[in-house]
Structures are given as structure tokens and as C-alpha cells.
Design a protein around this motif. Sequence first.
Motif: not given
Length: 361
Positions: A140-144, A148-160
Motif C-alpha cells: 500500500g501507500e507509504q512515505m517516500p 527507499r528503505r525497502w528498495f535498499a533492503a532488496g525489494a525491486h518491484r512494487y504493486l500499488l
Amino acid sequence: MNELTEILNRKELSRNDIIYLLSLEDKASLDSLYKKAYETKVKYVEKKVFFRGIIEFSNICAKNCYYCGIRKDNKKVKRFMMTEAEILEGAKWAYQSGYGSLVLQAGERMDEHFVDLVEKILIDIKRISDNKLGITLSLGEQMPETYRRWFAAGAHRYLLRIETSNIELYRSLHPADHDFNFRFECIRQLRKIGYQVGTGVMIGLPGQTIEHLADDILFMKNNDVDMIGMGPFIPHKDTPLADSLGNFEEKKQSQLELGLKMIAVARLFLKDVNIAATTALQSLNRVGRELGLQAGANIIMPNITDTKYRDAYQLYDNKPCLDENSTICKQCLKNRIATLGETIGYNEWGDSPHFLEKNKC
Ligand code: 5AD
Ligand code: SF4
Ligand code: FES
């Protein structure tokens, strides 16, 4: 040449063409549409299905979308949050089963504890899979900063999912504090950060017209999405929209058909993106996901949530695979896909050609 053939052979569809195709009803015309969409799929993304094992790890949600079975005000739902060990167990199973990537989905929460926990889980999943398992988030909706933190931790795709690209319709489906513009801004942020971005809508919503759906397809194109996840709206009995479509039994076939038409037209219009045959299709028809693949979809998201939690994660009624486990679903899907003559892309991320093309040096 008749009008349908002429439209199907056009290089670029116009808004009017899209409306025309979404309005088709007779079987012969629908078959031509699906056939053309399937040819387009084979041309751009091959005859290959990619699995994204989905772990629905918590049904705790801070929001109150009128259509959703796990909305905060539904007091009948027993809330759960899987432990980190259970989530890692699921990830390990996906990795060992050759599923190239994983989707982590849950109700929406922005609190610090949740953000930290997801970050830690991402790092651990990357570690136990030798960095190989691709990870998609659907949180869902999160702060930028969180994205960024989740991307840096290894997620590379996001479904919204934008749910609907029409702001008035969006407002009619959500309480006043659910902000369409904020959601749209989230999609922009996700792309800026570097995620492969997926969006989508619900199809056959109360008050939704064919024109709205045509604009949804244009929205996806205009926002240059890499992945599409969309499926028919299915009323949930304990929500404000429970009776919004009248007798739903009578609507199942048309909801399914509209869902398939949207997949087909999205394939014709966006060509090289990944499109999911969503579970909602299967809850309307025993072979709904196979029909989705035949209408142009190329992704399936097998449920790999521990069976004991499945019952409590029902966004809509009649969700399939509630009593099955991950191994049963894996075998079941393997058989179903074999009947279509398609292969399964085991151990591959299966990024959309659209994304790969954009990111070529
Ligand atoms: N019918 C179909 N899809 C639904 N979703 C939520 N509730 C329903 C419903 N009743 C979808 C929304 C959300 C996704 C996780 O599930 O599109 O983004
Ligand atoms: Fe929460 Fe998503 Fe359901 Fe809305 S659709 S109530 S944000 S889980
Ligand atoms: Fe779960 Fe068929 S996919 S039982």
C-alpha cells in the motif's frame, strides 16, 4: 474487412477503439479479441508463465476501503500477523520450489514497527536465497522514505493498484481521508526510486462505466507501468458494498468476461508488460486463471501463505485455495498450465520486457 478485424489490426488503438473492444459481447467477436491478444502476448512476452509466490502475511489494516473484506471496521475478521520465522519459511519454500520471485502482501500500515519489520524481513530473505529470489511488495501507500528503505533492503518491484483512475469513482469507494492524489503520488515516487512498478484496477465496480475502464487502460499506458494486476470486483458479505451489484450469482459471468476483456485490451495496447491472471478470476470460474492466460496474461501469483492463515485473508468472498497448501497449489498450477501448452519460467525473475527495454544502456 469488418470493423472488428480492422480495429484488431491497427498498430495503435484509440480511446474509441478501446471502448469498442470492451463493449464486445457476442462469442465470435470475443474469441477474435482473445485470439489477437494471445498472438500479441506470444510475440512480446512468449508462451511462458512466471510464478510469483504470494505470502499474505498480515490482515491488519489501518484503512477502510468500502469493498474490502479486511477493512479496519470489519470486526468479524480475526486479525493475524505471521511471525518473521513463518514468513522466512514461506520464502525458503518458494526459493527451493524454483519460484523466481515472491510477493509480500499485507493490509496497509505505516507505523515504525511495521516499516522496520518489513525491512528486516527483506534483508533476511535476500540472505537465505543467496540474493536470488526477486521480491515484490504489495503493502500500500507509504512515505517516500519507507519506499527507499525497502528498495535498499532488496525489494525491486512494487504493486500499488490505483483501483480506478477516475477520481469521483475513487471517492465513492473510499472514506474521505483516503486520498486519490496521494496514491497517485506514491506510484510516481516508486518509479523515481527505481522499482518496477505495477498498478491495476478493479473491474465491474458499482458505478463504473466502459469509459472509466478505457481511461484506466490509458492511465496505465500514460504512467508507463511495467506490470498490471487487475481483476473483477467481487462483493464481500461483511462490507458496505456487499449488495452493491444486486444478485451476484447472476453477475458472475459478466464480471468474468469484463475481466478477460480488460486483460486482452491491455495486452493489445501495452504489449510488452507483465499482466497477471489474478486469483479473483478463479473465484468466478474454476478455470478463470487459465482463461486469463488465454486472453493475454502471463503471470500467476500462487498463494504460498501457510494454510492456517488463509481463511482470515479474504478481501472478497469465495476466494479459492483456502484449504490447499503451497505444494498442492504448485502441482495444480503445473497441470493446468501444461494443458495450455505453455511453459513455466522456473528460477527466473521474469521481469517485463518493457522494463528491460527501458533500462538498456
Ligand atoms: N473484489 C476484488 N478485488 C478486491 N480487492 C480488495 N477488495 C476486493 C474485492 N472485493 C483488491 C484491491 C486491492 C487488492 C489487494 O485487492 O484492488 O488493491
Ligand atoms: Fe486495507 Fe488494501 Fe483492503 Fe483497502 S484494499 S482495506 S488498504 S487491505
Ligand atoms: Fe491452489 Fe489449484 S492453485 S488448488
